[in-house]
Scaffold this motif. Structure first.
Motif, PDB file in Angstrom:
ATOM      1  N   LEU A   1       0.848  -1.185   0.000  1.00 26.56           N
ATOM      2  CA  LEU A   1       0.000   0.000   0.000  1.00 26.56           C
ATOM      3  C   LEU A   1       0.885   1.237   0.000  1.00 26.56           C
ATOM      4  N   TYR A   2       0.730   2.074  -1.017  1.00 26.46           N
ATOM      5  CA  TYR A   2       1.464   3.322  -1.094  1.00 26.46           C
ATOM      6  C   TYR A   2       0.544   4.463  -0.650  1.00 26.46           C
ATOM      7  N   ARG A   3       0.952   5.171   0.385  1.00 27.93           N
ATOM      8  CA  ARG A   3       0.181   6.315   0.869  1.00 27.93           C
ATOM      9  C   ARG A   3       0.800   7.598   0.323  1.00 27.93           C
ATOM     10  N   VAL A   4      -0.049   8.436  -0.233  1.00 26.01           N
ATOM     11  CA  VAL A   4       0.415   9.661  -0.892  1.00 26.01           C
ATOM     12  C   VAL A   4      -0.443  10.833  -0.432  1.00 26.01           C
ATOM     13  N   LEU A   5       0.213  11.932  -0.141  1.00 22.79           N
ATOM     14  CA  LEU A   5      -0.495  13.154   0.224  1.00 22.79           C
ATOM     15  C   LEU A   5      -0.315  14.181  -0.892  1.00 22.79           C
ATOM     16  N   ILE A   6      -1.427  14.761  -1.349  1.00 26.12           N
ATOM     17  CA  ILE A   6      -1.367  15.856  -2.329  1.00 26.12           C
ATOM     18  C   ILE A   6      -1.728  17.148  -1.601  1.00 26.12           C
ATOM     19  N   PRO A   7      -0.736  18.027  -1.388  1.00 25.31           N
ATOM     20  CA  PRO A   7      -1.042  19.310  -0.740  1.00 25.31           C
ATOM     21  C   PRO A   7      -1.868  20.199  -1.667  1.00 25.31           C
ATOM     22  N   LEU A   8      -2.794  20.931  -1.073  1.00 25.34           N
ATOM     23  CA  LEU A   8      -3.646  21.865  -1.809  1.00 25.34           C
ATOM     24  C   LEU A   8      -3.267  23.286  -1.416  1.00 25.34           C
ATOM     25  N   SER A   9      -3.221  24.162  -2.389  1.00 22.07           N
ATOM     26  CA  SER A   9      -3.029  25.582  -2.097  1.00 22.07           C
ATOM     27  C   SER A   9      -4.177  26.359  -2.746  1.00 22.07           C
ATOM     28  N   PRO A  10      -4.472  27.542  -2.237  1.00 16.57           N
ATOM     29  CA  PRO A  10      -5.642  28.269  -2.748  1.00 16.57           C
ATOM     30  C   PRO A  10      -5.446  28.761  -4.174  1.00 16.57           C
ATOM     31  N   PRO A  11      -6.505  28.772  -4.967  1.00 13.42           N
ATOM     32  CA  PRO A  11      -6.404  29.325  -6.327  1.00 13.42           C
ATOM     33  C   PRO A  11      -6.353  30.852  -6.268  1.00 13.42           C
ATOM     34  N   ILE A  12      -6.112  31.454  -7.382  1.00 14.05           N
ATOM     35  CA  ILE A  12      -6.062  32.912  -7.454  1.00 14.05           C
ATOM     36  C   ILE A  12      -7.389  33.506  -6.956  1.00 14.05           C
ATOM     37  N   GLY A  13      -7.279  34.562  -6.181  1.00  8.34           N
ATOM     38  CA  GLY A  13      -8.472  35.228  -5.667  1.00  8.34           C
ATOM     39  C   GLY A  13      -9.041  34.618  -4.400  1.00  8.34           C
ATOM     40  N   HIS A  14      -8.346  33.625  -3.835  1.00  5.91           N
ATOM     41  CA  HIS A  14      -8.812  32.952  -2.624  1.00  5.91           C
ATOM     42  C   HIS A  14      -7.676  32.854  -1.614  1.00  5.91           C
ATOM     43  N   THR A  15      -8.018  32.730  -0.352  1.00  5.13           N
ATOM     44  CA  THR A  15      -7.035  32.454   0.697  1.00  5.13           C
ATOM     45  C   THR A  15      -7.574  31.353   1.602  1.00  5.13           C
ATOM     46  N   PHE A  16      -6.638  30.597   2.203  1.00  8.27           N
ATOM     47  CA  PHE A  16      -6.983  29.575   3.191  1.00  8.27           C
ATOM     48  C   PHE A  16      -6.599  30.079   4.578  1.00  8.27           C
ATOM     49  N   HIS A  17      -7.500  29.913   5.534  1.00  5.92           N
ATOM     50  CA  HIS A  17      -7.206  30.233   6.928  1.00  5.92           C
ATOM     51  C   HIS A  17      -7.513  28.993   7.764  1.00  5.92           C
ATOM     52  N   LEU A  18      -6.524  28.509   8.488  1.00  4.56           N
ATOM     53  CA  LEU A  18      -6.704  27.305   9.293  1.00  4.56           C
ATOM     54  C   LEU A  18      -7.233  27.683  10.670  1.00  4.56           C
ATOM     55  N   GLU A  19      -8.358  27.071  11.038  1.00  6.70           N
ATOM     56  CA  GLU A  19      -8.986  27.345  12.325  1.00  6.70           C
ATOM     57  C   GLU A  19      -8.957  26.080  13.172  1.00  6.70           C
ATOM     58  N   ARG A  20      -8.336  26.169  14.331  1.00  3.51           N
ATOM     59  CA  ARG A  20      -8.217  25.017  15.242  1.00  3.51           C
ATOM     60  C   ARG A  20      -9.574  24.700  15.860  1.00  3.51           C
ATOM     61  N   ASP A  21      -9.936  23.441  15.836  1.00  4.71           N
ATOM     62  CA  ASP A  21     -11.181  22.988  16.465  1.00  4.71           C
ATOM     63  C   ASP A  21     -11.002  22.966  17.979  1.00  4.71           C
ATOM     64  N   THR A  22     -11.968  23.519  18.699  1.00  4.09           N
ATOM     65  CA  THR A  22     -11.858  23.626  20.156  1.00  4.09           C
ATOM     66  C   THR A  22     -12.648  22.552  20.891  1.00  4.09           C
ATOM     67  N   ASP A  23     -13.266  21.632  20.157  1.00  6.73           N
ATOM     68  CA  ASP A  23     -14.056  20.576  20.784  1.00  6.73           C
ATOM     69  C   ASP A  23     -13.114  19.548  21.420  1.00  6.73           C
ATOM     70  N   GLN A  24     -13.044  19.536  22.746  1.00  5.58           N
ATOM     71  CA  GLN A  24     -12.140  18.643  23.460  1.00  5.58           C
ATOM     72  C   GLN A  24     -12.591  17.178  23.406  1.00  5.58           C
ATOM     73  N   GLN A  25     -13.818  16.946  22.949  1.00  4.68           N
ATOM     74  CA  GLN A  25     -14.317  15.568  22.882  1.00  4.68           C
ATOM     75  C   GLN A  25     -13.757  14.814  21.679  1.00  4.68           C
ATOM     76  N   ARG A  26     -13.252  15.541  20.696  1.00  3.83           N
ATOM     77  CA  ARG A  26     -12.718  14.884  19.510  1.00  3.83           C
ATOM     78  C   ARG A  26     -11.273  14.457  19.776  1.00  3.83           C
ATOM     79  N   PRO A  27     -10.887  13.282  19.290  1.00  3.97           N
ATOM     80  CA  PRO A  27      -9.496  12.840  19.475  1.00  3.97           C
ATOM     81  C   PRO A  27      -8.534  13.649  18.606  1.00  3.97           C
ATOM     82  N   GLY A  28      -7.329  13.854  19.110  1.00  4.29           N
ATOM     83  CA  GLY A  28      -6.292  14.508  18.329  1.00  4.29           C
ATOM     84  C   GLY A  28      -6.492  16.004  18.173  1.00  4.29           C
TER      85      GLY A  28
END
Length: 350
Positions: free
Chosen positions: A44-71
């Motif tokens: 099994l080969y595991r591969v990650l394809i990173p995504l970046s925003p297209p022109i005219g868009h931005t990505f903002h990463l928001e941390r989930d604050t729900d302590q009930q979720r693992p990780g």
């Protein structure tokens, strides 16, 4: 990797000028790229394809604050970006922020919020379906299609490609992710528990782990036994309901502390014995620190965001503290592992 790179290259050209995510170069990770495997069957080969925003868009990463979720989990908030001159907002008729309907009419392309998002957040399920459709449409344009048969096995959070010809077959599991800053940490489409929301992107450390193994391959003796130790333990554990990643964590911790010269093949049995003892002690104490999170002794080439580097390492065996039955089962699995290993070393049979 060449196959996935061919796919992403064709797809990038097809999507040029659109407002879909930009596919970056694929990154291989996991056992197949680290030099070991837990099973003798199909690789099994595991591969990650990173995504970046297209022109005219931005990505903002928001941390989930729900302590009930693992990780540690994130959402990817997508925002439209202004492309107008600073002193004249709204004058650019191709500005997605101020004239989204006009841009859609002129380009005939929907913006990312309208295509692959739920609300303002990038949706894993939509990304997977979108990519699988592109792979299906692109396959016949690749030279590999003349000698390989492709079967797409889409799941909710990954695109699985099974390829076979008359002699061999292999499976490629494609995940998607967004890089955290310029580090080796990504938030990805992998599931985190049974009911991971489609807009939830769990943080993964698998890329950093694979990079650590690549670093050690350059440092260790040519006949180093660390991969042989890991593979032997993993293959024995593959027959048990026991997390192979726990053994991998112990081997990584040993690699980070034991001088590389001590991994020469003549020390194989000694290092195998040490790994088993570390596993026994960790199970007895119900404590095993995460290798990447909170580790400030990693090689300099492995880049971590400050919050990851300064985090308190989670205990991978925390569940054993709360569940005595699970702890008893884990200790029994260890004893079985010890006996099975003795048989393998004596007779060469799993």
């Amino acid at each position: 990797m060449a196959l996935i790179d061919s796919f992403t290259s064709i797809i990038r050209r097809a999507l040029a000028g659109s407002f879909y995510p930009v596919l970056q170069q694929a990154i291989g990770f996991g056992s197949a790229f680290e030099g070991w495997t837990a099973r003798e069957e199909e690789v099994l080969y595991r591969v990650l394809i990173p995504l970046s925003p297209p022109i005219g868009h931005t990505f903002h990463l928001e941390r989930d604050t729900d302590q009930q979720r693992p990780g540690r989990n994130f959402r990817v908030r997508v925002e439209l970006e202004c492309s107008c001159p600073e002193e004249n907002e709204g004058v650019n008729l191709l500005c997605l922020l101020h004239h989204p309907d006009g841009v859609r009419r002129r380009t005939r392309h929907p913006n990312l919020l309208d295509s692959l998002c739920t609300g303002f957040y990038l949706d894993v399920h939509k990304i997977v379906l979108w990519f699988c459709a592109l792979v299906r449409a692109s396959w016949r344009r690749l030279p590999q299609s003349r000698s390989w048969h492709l079967v797409l096995q889409a799941s909710a959070r990954s695109c699985n490609l099974r390829l076979n010809n008359n002699q061999e077959s292999f499976l490629v599991k494609v995940l998607f992710g967004v890089q955290r800053q310029t580090s080796d940490i990504f938030i990805t489409s992998r599931p985190q528990g049974a009911q991971t929301p489609s807009t939830m992107w769990p943080e993964t450390y698998a890329i950093a782990e694979t990079k650590f193994f690549m670093h050690m391959a350059r440092q260790a003796p040519q006949d180093s036994s660390h991969l042989k130790c890991l593979q032997l333990l993993a293959r024995v554990l593959a027959h048990k309901d026991f997390p192979v990643h726990s053994v991998k964590t112990i081997i990584m911790q040993m690699l980070n502390t034991v001088p590389v010269s001590r991994w020469h093949r003549r020390y194989f049995l000694l290092q195998l014995s040490d790994a088993l003892e570390q596993l026994r002690l960790s199970l007895k104490e119900k404590h095993l620190d995460h290798f990447i999170l909170g580790n400030q002794r990693l090689p300099e080439e492995i880049r971590l965001p400050q919050d990851v580097q300064r985090a308190r390492p989670p205990n991978l065996f925390y569940a054993l503290i709360r569940d005595p039955d699970a702890h008893s089962q884990a200790m029994q699995a260890y004893l079985d592992l010890h006996h099975r290993l003795a048989r393998v070393l004596a007779y060469g049979q799993f």
